[in-house]
Design a protein around this motif. Structure first.
Motif, PDB file in Angstrom:
ATOM      1  N   ASP A   1       0.828  -1.208   0.000  1.00  0.00           N
ATOM      2  CA  ASP A   1       0.000   0.000   0.000  1.00  0.00           C
ATOM      3  C   ASP A   1       0.862   1.259   0.000  1.00  0.00           C
ATOM      4  N   ALA A   2       1.940   1.231   0.788  1.00  0.00           N
ATOM      5  CA  ALA A   2       2.837   2.385   0.831  1.00  0.00           C
ATOM      6  C   ALA A   2       3.512   2.604  -0.517  1.00  0.00           C
ATOM      7  N   ALA A   3       3.851   1.515  -1.201  1.00  0.00           N
ATOM      8  CA  ALA A   3       4.478   1.631  -2.521  1.00  0.00           C
ATOM      9  C   ALA A   3       3.519   2.268  -3.519  1.00  0.00           C
ATOM     10  N   LEU A   4       2.272   1.864  -3.468  1.00  0.00           N
ATOM     11  CA  LEU A   4       1.266   2.443  -4.366  1.00  0.00           C
ATOM     12  C   LEU A   4       1.116   3.938  -4.106  1.00  0.00           C
ATOM     13  N   GLN A   5       1.136   4.337  -2.847  1.00  0.00           N
ATOM     14  CA  GLN A   5       1.031   5.762  -2.511  1.00  0.00           C
ATOM     15  C   GLN A   5       2.224   6.546  -3.056  1.00  0.00           C
ATOM     16  N   GLU A   6       3.424   5.947  -2.975  1.00  0.00           N
ATOM     17  CA  GLU A   6       4.620   6.605  -3.518  1.00  0.00           C
ATOM     18  C   GLU A   6       4.468   6.824  -5.028  1.00  0.00           C
ATOM     19  N   VAL A   7       3.991   5.809  -5.738  1.00  0.00           N
ATOM     20  CA  VAL A   7       3.840   5.916  -7.189  1.00  0.00           C
ATOM     21  C   VAL A   7       2.780   6.954  -7.545  1.00  0.00           C
ATOM     22  N   ASP A   8       1.667   6.923  -6.844  1.00  0.00           N
ATOM     23  CA  ASP A   8       0.597   7.903  -7.103  1.00  0.00           C
ATOM     24  C   ASP A   8       1.109   9.331  -6.882  1.00  0.00           C
TER      25      ASP A   8
ATOM     26  N   GLN B   1       5.509   0.393 -12.675  1.00  0.00           N
ATOM     27  CA  GLN B   1       5.416   0.072 -11.253  1.00  0.00           C
ATOM     28  C   GLN B   1       3.977   0.139 -10.750  1.00  0.00           C
ATOM     29  N   LEU B   2       3.176   1.025 -11.334  1.00  0.00           N
ATOM     30  CA  LEU B   2       1.764   1.096 -10.961  1.00  0.00           C
ATOM     31  C   LEU B   2       1.055  -0.192 -11.353  1.00  0.00           C
ATOM     32  N   ALA B   3       1.412  -0.737 -12.520  1.00  0.00           N
ATOM     33  CA  ALA B   3       0.848  -2.023 -12.947  1.00  0.00           C
ATOM     34  C   ALA B   3       1.180  -3.111 -11.934  1.00  0.00           C
ATOM     35  N   ARG B   4       2.420  -3.124 -11.509  1.00  0.00           N
ATOM     36  CA  ARG B   4       2.848  -4.128 -10.531  1.00  0.00           C
ATOM     37  C   ARG B   4       2.096  -3.957  -9.213  1.00  0.00           C
ATOM     38  N   ALA B   5       1.887  -2.709  -8.812  1.00  0.00           N
ATOM     39  CA  ALA B   5       1.170  -2.449  -7.561  1.00  0.00           C
ATOM     40  C   ALA B   5      -0.248  -2.989  -7.626  1.00  0.00           C
TER      41      ALA B   5
END
Length: 588
Positions: free
Chosen positions: A208-215, A237-241
């Protein structure tokens, strides 16, 4: 250094050769020095201090200015004679020369040291020694930044730390790189650094934290050209998230966007990464042929050594997604990848592959290998998520073996941090569900298995659902078993192993509902599949359940032989329960 030649000593000592030889002879008589015969014919004889303490005292007696002068003399000799093989020693002498006298710190020496450290780091990386590369880059970062590409050093340190499995160090450096790029108003560079940071966080299971970083990075990047490399990498990376968070449809959409542009821009690594994610999403969606094609294409593209980490990621995903068909093949592939990762200095991916292999080792009966591997990994630097993952797998195996306190490793990690990813915490819940089932606490096992399934995806979800159905059958709750079984049938991934599990559980459900002929047929079909797939644990569990739920078909001798071959002392309580009948309400 630890050893040196007469020629090296002569170059540094500022004496003629005769004086050096006389000094060496005197020190030999005093047993301060010793000769070390070369290991290979033709090699130059080495001199060494007889005691390390003598070397340390001799060094301390030198005035700072003399230390500096001698280190520089050693560096000059190495620059002329040592070549690339001596670059680490060259860097060490230059760094020591710079630090010898802080009052006289020479920035030219620092620049020379930085240059040597960067070469040494590249050489260590080429030799698959990321820890050494990280040490060189850390030393470079401690020197003045004059004339040095500081962001490049930080990126190198982050990459080396990640490969070495030192995830917290890697995360610190990736965040430092994001800050440096942002301060330089390099939006694209900051976005690319954030994409790499997110990739690391996925490995740490901070999804979840990784997705927030990408967003956040996408918002900071703002409107950019469709051809912007930074935006493409973030999209990948968003796809991976999205996939990791259980949305393969959205993962496929973003992966296709990233793949198309990355291929047009010749961004090989980004394109391969997006291809892996798309293939993984397609497999999860049941499009097996297309997904396999993507993953095999990605592996074929990774002939360049720089893409080894991506090759291992592709093999990791392929192994996970095909485990529903052939867990033994998954174990074999994951073990091979684990060995390659260790040999090539890719500790991050080696840990990922170890977790895959150990998760399926319970079904394949490779219990001793899993426990030995866990002991080997005890010395590795691991983030809490990996520790929980591996501890959960070994807890299940220790419980099946009948070990006392099988969850000791998990207990040592508790309580988990509040930000622990729910999918990681679910692995620990699943392990405790196994302990409850093997202890004949079927109601507890059912509740824990349901909790684990609710927080999991893919193989882990299926494993929790299978365990939940087993617990419901032993608890004589056929309706609960039926509901969980239908959920299992409707999910992904598919394959022979999953179908065999379903047939075995259908046999148990039919027996509980008074349909012995159907139950016997389902069990026979499942047992044939288990034998063909060489999966001794589910076969043994099925035999025990048949003996308990379908007494007319019981064969205690066959079941006992299966348990003995497996070494599953932890299944004895279930065997005893089956022998005395299962009609009574289970212990809670």
């Amino acid at each position: 250094g630890d050893s040196f030649t007469t020629a090296e000593l002569t170059a540094v000592a500022e004496l003629d050769a005769a004086a050096v030889r006389a000094g060496i002879d005197a020190l030999m008589r005093q047993e301060a020095l010793t000769r070390h015969d070369p290991a290979h014919p033709g090699s130059v004889e080495q001199l060494r201090f007889h005691e390390q303490l003598v070397q340390e005292i001799a060094y301390r007696t030198l005035a700072r200015r003399d230390r500096r002068r001698y280190h520089l003399a050693a560096a000059a000799y190495l620059e002329q004679h040592a070549g690339d093989a001596g670059v680490e020693e060259l860097a060490r002498h230059l760094v020591s020369a710079y630090r010898a006298d802080p009052a006289q710190a020479d920035r030219d020496i620092a620049r020379r040291a930085n240059a040597a450290l960067e070469v040494a780091a590249r050489r260590a990386t080429a030799l698959h020694a990321p820890e050494r590369a990280l040490g060189h880059l850390t030393a470079a970062l401690s020197l003045p930044p004059d004339g040095v590409d500081q962001p490049s050093l930080v990126e190198g340190a982050a990459t080396a730390a990640q490969a070495a499995g030192q995830f917290k160090t890697a995360e610190r450096h990736w965040r430092e790189l994001v800050a440096l790029r942002t301060q330089a108003q390099d939006r694209a560079g900051a976005a690319r650094a954030t994409a790499r940071l997110a990739g690391l966080m996925f490995m740490e299971h901070s999804n979840d934290a990784a997705l927030q970083e990408v967003d956040a990075a996408l918002r900071a990047l703002g409107k950019v050209s469709r051809d912007d490399p930074a935006g493409v990498e973030l999209a990948s990376q968003l796809a991976r998230a999205h996939f990791i968070r259980g949305d393969p449809v959205e993962a496929r959409t973003w992966a296709e966007r990233a793949l198309k542009t990355a291929e047009r821009l010749n961004l090989a690594a980004v394109a391969t990464d997006a291809l892996i994610t798309r293939g993984t999403a397609l497999l999860a969606l049941g499009q097996t042929k297309a997904g396999m094609k993507d993953l095999n294409r990605a592996i074929d593209r990774c002939t360049d050594g720089e893409l080894l980490a991506l090759e291992l990621r592709a093999r990791n995903n392929l192994a996970w997604l095909l485990v529903g068909d052939d867990p033994r093949a998954t174990l074999r592939a994951a073990r091979e990848g684990f060995v390659i990762g260790h040999q090539k200095g890719m500790r991050d991916m080696a840990l990922q592959l170890a977790s895959v292999a150990m998760a399926v080792a319970a079904d394949t009966g490779d219990w001793q290998w899993a426990l030995d591997t866990m002991e080997e990994l005890d010395d590795e630097s691991m983030v809490p998520a990996h520790l929980i993952d591996l501890a959960a797998s070994t807890t299940i195996i220790r419980a099946l073996r009948g070990d006392r306190h099988p969850d000791a490793a998990l207990a040592n990690l508790e309580p988990f941090a509040p930000d622990t990813d729910p999918q990681v915490a679910a692995l620990a819940t699943l392990a405790r569900a196994w302990i409850a089932l093997l202890g004949c606490h079927f109601g507890v096992a059912l509740r824990l298995a349901n909790d684990a399934a609710a927080a999991s995806i893919g193989f882990n979800r299926n494993a929790a659902l299978v365990l939940g159905v087993r617990a419901a059958l032993w608890a004589d709750r056929p309706d609960a078993a039926d509901e969980l079984l239908e959920t299992l049938k409707s999910g992904q991934p598919k394959g022979r192993a999953i179908q065999a599990a379903i047939r075995s559980l259908e046999g148990g459900l039919a027996a509980r509902r008074g349909r012995p002929k159907l139950a016997a047929a389902r069990y026979r079909s499942a047992f044939r599949a288990w034998q063909q797939l060489d999966l001794p644990l589910p076969h043994a569990l099925g035999l025990i359940e048949r003996d308990g739920f379908l007494p007319a078909e019981a064969d205690p001798g066959e079941t006992s032989a299966a348990l003995q071959r497996l070494g599953a002392a932890g299944l004895q309580a279930l065997t005893r329960r089956a022998a005395r009948g299962t009609s009574s309400r289970a212990v809670e």
